[in-house]
Write a protein that holds these residues in place. Sequence first.
Motif, PDB file in Angstrom:
ATOM      1  N   THR A   1       0.790  -1.231   0.000  1.00 13.36           N
ATOM      2  CA  THR A   1       0.000   0.000   0.000  1.00 13.36           C
ATOM      3  C   THR A   1       0.822   1.282   0.000  1.00 13.36           C
ATOM      4  O   THR A   1       0.294   2.342  -0.319  1.00 13.36           O
ATOM      5  CB  THR A   1      -0.924   0.053   1.233  1.00 13.36           C
ATOM      6  N   GLY A   2       2.075   1.212   0.421  1.00 15.96           N
ATOM      7  CA  GLY A   2       2.886   2.422   0.555  1.00 15.96           C
ATOM      8  C   GLY A   2       2.626   3.152   1.861  1.00 15.96           C
ATOM      9  O   GLY A   2       3.111   4.262   2.060  1.00 15.96           O
ATOM     10  N   ILE A   3       1.871   2.541   2.752  1.00 22.37           N
ATOM     11  CA  ILE A   3       1.513   3.142   4.036  1.00 22.37           C
ATOM     12  C   ILE A   3       2.066   2.250   5.141  1.00 22.37           C
ATOM     13  O   ILE A   3       1.756   1.068   5.193  1.00 22.37           O
ATOM     14  CB  ILE A   3      -0.021   3.256   4.175  1.00 22.37           C
TER      15      ILE A   3
ATOM     16  N   GLY B   1       3.501   7.065   1.286  1.00 21.68           N
ATOM     17  CA  GLY B   1       4.489   7.736   2.119  1.00 21.68           C
ATOM     18  C   GLY B   1       4.020   8.058   3.520  1.00 21.68           C
ATOM     19  O   GLY B   1       4.749   8.686   4.286  1.00 21.68           O
ATOM     20  N   VAL B   2       2.834   7.643   3.907  1.00 20.49           N
ATOM     21  CA  VAL B   2       2.365   7.882   5.275  1.00 20.49           C
ATOM     22  C   VAL B   2       3.073   6.903   6.209  1.00 20.49           C
ATOM     23  O   VAL B   2       3.146   5.709   5.931  1.00 20.49           O
ATOM     24  CB  VAL B   2       0.830   7.709   5.376  1.00 20.49           C
ATOM     25  N   VAL B   3       3.624   7.434   7.301  1.00 15.66           N
ATOM     26  CA  VAL B   3       4.274   6.608   8.316  1.00 15.66           C
ATOM     27  C   VAL B   3       3.665   6.962   9.666  1.00 15.66           C
ATOM     28  O   VAL B   3       3.670   8.119  10.069  1.00 15.66           O
ATOM     29  CB  VAL B   3       5.801   6.849   8.358  1.00 15.66           C
ATOM     30  N   ILE B   4       3.148   5.961  10.350  1.00 16.55           N
ATOM     31  CA  ILE B   4       2.579   6.145  11.679  1.00 16.55           C
ATOM     32  C   ILE B   4       3.391   5.271  12.624  1.00 16.55           C
ATOM     33  O   ILE B   4       3.393   4.045  12.506  1.00 16.55           O
ATOM     34  CB  ILE B   4       1.085   5.766  11.705  1.00 16.55           C
TER      35      ILE B   4
ATOM     36  N   VAL C   1       2.653  12.038   5.206  1.00 17.41           N
ATOM     37  CA  VAL C   1       2.612  12.467   6.604  1.00 17.41           C
ATOM     38  C   VAL C   1       3.356  11.461   7.470  1.00 17.41           C
ATOM     39  O   VAL C   1       3.236  10.264   7.279  1.00 17.41           O
ATOM     40  CB  VAL C   1       1.151  12.598   7.094  1.00 17.41           C
ATOM     41  N   THR C   2       4.126  11.963   8.425  1.00 17.50           N
ATOM     42  CA  THR C   2       4.805  11.115   9.398  1.00 17.50           C
ATOM     43  C   THR C   2       4.317  11.481  10.783  1.00 17.50           C
ATOM     44  O   THR C   2       4.400  12.639  11.182  1.00 17.50           O
ATOM     45  CB  THR C   2       6.337  11.305   9.321  1.00 17.50           C
ATOM     46  N   LEU C   3       3.793  10.510  11.505  1.00 11.81           N
ATOM     47  CA  LEU C   3       3.364  10.701  12.883  1.00 11.81           C
ATOM     48  C   LEU C   3       4.127   9.721  13.758  1.00 11.81           C
ATOM     49  O   LEU C   3       4.242   8.558  13.414  1.00 11.81           O
ATOM     50  CB  LEU C   3       1.856  10.423  13.034  1.00 11.81           C
ATOM     51  N   GLY C   4       4.637  10.187  14.884  1.00  8.38           N
ATOM     52  CA  GLY C   4       5.339   9.289  15.783  1.00  8.38           C
ATOM     53  C   GLY C   4       6.376  10.015  16.592  1.00  8.38           C
ATOM     54  O   GLY C   4       6.520  11.222  16.496  1.00  8.38           O
ATOM     55  N   ALA C   5       7.100   9.272  17.384  1.00  9.59           N
ATOM     56  CA  ALA C   5       8.070   9.862  18.300  1.00  9.59           C
ATOM     57  C   ALA C   5       9.490   9.615  17.831  1.00  9.59           C
ATOM     58  O   ALA C   5       9.769   8.636  17.162  1.00  9.59           O
ATOM     59  CB  ALA C   5       7.875   9.294  19.693  1.00  9.59           C
ATOM     60  N   ARG C   6      10.356  10.529  18.200  1.00 11.54           N
ATOM     61  CA  ARG C   6      11.792  10.354  18.005  1.00 11.54           C
ATOM     62  C   ARG C   6      12.420  10.315  19.382  1.00 11.54           C
ATOM     63  O   ARG C   6      11.917  10.907  20.319  1.00 11.54           O
ATOM     64  CB  ARG C   6      12.390  11.536  17.240  1.00 11.54           C
ATOM     65  N   GLY C   7      13.520   9.675  19.503  1.00 10.15           N
ATOM     66  CA  GLY C   7      14.206   9.642  20.785  1.00 10.15           C
ATOM     67  C   GLY C   7      14.352   8.226  21.298  1.00 10.15           C
ATOM     68  O   GLY C   7      14.119   7.261  20.586  1.00 10.15           O
TER      69      GLY C   7
ATOM     70  N   SER D   1       5.047  16.682   9.121  1.00 10.47           N
ATOM     71  CA  SER D   1       5.519  15.662  10.029  1.00 10.47           C
ATOM     72  C   SER D   1       5.351  16.173  11.427  1.00 10.47           C
ATOM     73  O   SER D   1       5.457  17.357  11.678  1.00 10.47           O
ATOM     74  CB  SER D   1       6.964  15.305   9.715  1.00 10.47           C
ATOM     75  N   ALA D   2       5.021  15.275  12.299  1.00  8.91           N
ATOM     76  CA  ALA D   2       4.855  15.626  13.700  1.00  8.91           C
ATOM     77  C   ALA D   2       5.605  14.590  14.502  1.00  8.91           C
ATOM     78  O   ALA D   2       5.133  13.485  14.685  1.00  8.91           O
ATOM     79  CB  ALA D   2       3.385  15.639  14.074  1.00  8.91           C
ATOM     80  N   ALA D   3       6.786  14.911  14.903  1.00 10.45           N
ATOM     81  CA  ALA D   3       7.582  13.963  15.655  1.00 10.45           C
ATOM     82  C   ALA D   3       8.266  14.712  16.790  1.00 10.45           C
ATOM     83  O   ALA D   3       8.779  15.795  16.615  1.00 10.45           O
ATOM     84  CB  ALA D   3       8.634  13.327  14.753  1.00 10.45           C
TER      85      ALA D   3
END
Length: 187
Positions: free
Chosen positions: A66-68, A87-90, A106-112, A135-137
């Motif tokens: 799917t590319g998701i 290109g969506v990454v959750i 769109v990229t959703l998730g945490a970094r660290g 993006s929201a990380a």
Amino acid sequence: MSLFSRIREDIAAARATDPAARGGVSVFLIYSGLHAVWWHRVSHAMWARGMRFLPRALSQLVRFGTGIEIHPGATIGRRLFIDHGMGVVIGETAVIGDDVLIYHGVTLGARGTRAASATRRSGTASSSARGRSSSAASNSATTARSARTPSSCAQPNRGPRSPASPRRAGRVAAPRSPSSRTWPTST
């Protein structure tokens, strides 16, 4: 709520949100955003039962098709619709509320570190859409939310990008030669 009523609810949400959706059968068969969400629900159920490898393998197979990419540990609410989802990454720590519309890239998730993101989980709310190339990380969990109103489902502003934009990061402008400049001459 039964599996079939959830699927009907997702199809109705897609038809309500996407003006190009022609009918329930075509949405069921063609919309890769819904397929990714449905497979996420299967892998999330396995993840919640303590399985780790099989849900991750399933999420990667779905990403290939799917590319998701949706991590099996992500918490997703009802009626999530991913429109043009390439290109969506959750990520694992993402928390997505009910009635959310996500566009492509769109990229959703945490970094660290894993310990830092696991201890800083935030709650779920519900009221904005994520659009193209956003993006929201952060070190805390990301919360995506949306109320299905025409204004929140509109495409994001496509005006000029700021120099700090992710697409411009690392770009260097080509130097101009001195002969290309026009200088005022004094007479």
